[in-house]
Design an enzyme around this catalytic site. Structure first.
Site, PDB file in Angstrom:
ATOM      1  N   SER A   1       0.833  -1.195   0.000  1.00  0.00           N
ATOM      2  CA  SER A   1       0.000   0.000   0.000  1.00  0.00           C
ATOM      3  C   SER A   1       0.876   1.255   0.000  1.00  0.00           C
ATOM      4  CB  SER A   1      -0.964  -0.036   1.193  1.00  0.00           C
ATOM      5  OG  SER A   1      -1.942   0.972   1.084  1.00  0.00           O
TER       6      SER A   1
ATOM      7  N   ASP B   1      -9.674  -3.302  -6.158  1.00  0.00           N
ATOM      8  CA  ASP B   1      -8.954  -2.244  -5.451  1.00  0.00           C
ATOM      9  C   ASP B   1      -9.143  -0.914  -6.176  1.00  0.00           C
ATOM     10  OD1 ASP B   1      -7.237  -0.772  -3.898  1.00  0.00           O
ATOM     11  OD2 ASP B   1      -5.453  -1.966  -4.336  1.00  0.00           O
TER      12      ASP B   1
ATOM     13  N   HIS C   1      -8.199  -4.391  -1.248  1.00  0.00           N
ATOM     14  CA  HIS C   1      -7.101  -3.672  -0.602  1.00  0.00           C
ATOM     15  C   HIS C   1      -6.923  -4.111   0.857  1.00  0.00           C
ATOM     16  CE1 HIS C   1      -4.252  -0.320  -1.027  1.00  0.00           C
ATOM     17  NE2 HIS C   1      -4.365  -0.240   0.290  1.00  0.00           N
TER      18      HIS C   1
END
Length: 407
Positions: A193, A347, A377
């Site tokens: 991320s 995502d 995610h």
């Protein structure tokens, strides 16, 4: 007196019950679970828990008890069970930066591979503890020495604290490889991320350094690669899919970059992108660069919204390459080491990964792409959660391990 105490307790209980029921109705019962994600009830429960935590965090923040990120991290770290099976773990400091060293206990006849790891969490949540088991698994299964960096984040620190910590910790690590028994020709930089963004920025920043070993490869697990263009197919089509929704994403960006929330709509519609900037970046950000199968139902907007100069002046730092490395110049991209890219179908930032993949390939950088059709995610952190694990979680960690072992 007892009556007053009883009344206060009853009021608190009703408040707690009311908040919990509101979150249950607003999130658990109304969320649309993507069709390819298995275990929809499990997904709903996790979504409910996530929003219940953030809701109570915001309430405590309004009461000046603690900030939402502090409350979230407290619960996240408290519920994290740390396992060190087969791995020696030690907390260290590289200068003022806390790091955690993971080294396999088994003896090795030669220097090991090294991994620099940056955790995710949108610069708001996530910690050395929340990603402890993932780092243990990666170090053990790849037989590598791994260092996880505990960079500074919100609520007390804003940009560029995170990247300064990651860059300084990386330089310290790369200058100390011999002390940790690491082969200087096999150092991998890995991030998840926003940690993936940190990995890209660190790699780009260190390209010109001749006093430290070169990075062998980048392992980027659904990295956040830009913070100013939100009109791609995945940004529009997956804006309400947990656990990185449009609202949570823009909240993280605005808080981390110290941008007033009044500019949120201008950012989301593209009104903060100047005509000259769009002329430069369109060739890299255009949806035409994304494979057709990812934009079959996409309704493109009429390019960015009318330019708002005031919004541009307040948000233009979001286009800097230490925040949006996706738009670094070709001459920088061309020098980067090979990359392993993980993208997730459900995502919101999926397309940024696809655009970065194309940018690397266009400049001749070898890319191994791992796309997960049922991924969402943050799912990698569930790989060891047993009852709350998903097939995509193990899929990703096993793919990452396989790639690193082949280097």
């Amino acid at each position: 007196m007892l009556y007053l105490v009883g009344f206060l307790l009853a009021t608190v209980c009703l408040l707690v019950l009311g908040v919990n029921v509101w979150v249950l109705i607003d999130h658990f019962l109304t969320i649309d679970v993507p069709p390819s994600i298995p275990h929809p009830v499990k997904f709903r429960i996790l979504h409910f828990c996530f929003h219940l935590t953030t809701t109570w965090g915001h309430i405590l923040e309004k009461m000046n008890i603690c900030s939402m990120p502090q409350f979230f991290c407290f619960l996240q770290d408290s519920l994290s069970s740390k396992e060190n099976h087969g791995v020696f773990v030690k907390d260290l400091r590289f200068g003022t930066i806390p790091v955690r060293l993971f080294r396999p206990k088994a003896a090795s006849s030669k220097p090991r591979r090294g991994i620099l790891f940056f955790h995710g969490g949108g610069a708001m949540i996530g910690s050395l503890d929340s990603h402890h088991n993932l780092c243990t698994f990666l170090a053990r299964e790849t037989d590598s020495v791994l260092v996880s960096v505990g960079y500074r984040k919100l609520p007390y620190y804003h940009h560029p604290s995170l990247y300064h910590d990651c860059i300084n910790a990386s330089i310290h690590f790369l200058k100390s490889l011999k002390a940790y028994g690491i082969d200087p020709s096999r150092v991998v930089i890995c991030g998840e991320s926003i940690g993936g963004a940190a990995a890209v920025v660190v790699t780009q920043t260190l390209l010109s350094r001749t006093d430290i070993p070169k990075i062998r490869a980048q392992v980027l697990i659904y990295p956040i690669l830009q913070a100013f263009y939100f009109q791609s197919p995945s940004h529009l089509m997956h804006k309400n899919i947990p656990f990185l929704t449009k609202d949570f994403m823009i909240t993280c960006i605005c808080k981390y970059l110290a941008i007033d929330f009044s500019w949120k709509d201008a950012m989301l519609t593209g009104a903060c992108i100047s005509p000259s900037a769009w002329k430069k970046y369109e060739k890299w950000l255009s949806p035409d660069n994304i494979p057709k199968r990812f934009r079959t139902t996409y309704q493109p907007p009429e390019s960015p919204a009318p330019f708002n100069e005031a919004a541009y002046l307040e948000t233009k730092h979001a286009m800097n390459i230490d925040i949006s490395p996706l738009v670094a110049d070709d001459k920088i991209i061309a020098q980067l080491p090979e990359a392993f890219l993980v993208s997730l179908h459900w995502d919101i930032i999926r397309d940024d990964v696809l655009l970065y993949k194309k940018r690397l390939e266009d400049q001749g950088v070898p890319v191994t792409w791992h796309h997960v059709e049922d991924g969402f995610h943050g799912c990698i952190l569930l790989f060891d959660k047993k009852l709350f694990s998903f097939p995509c979680s193990l899929n990703i960690v096993n793919a990452v391990v396989s790639y690193i072992k082949d280097l």
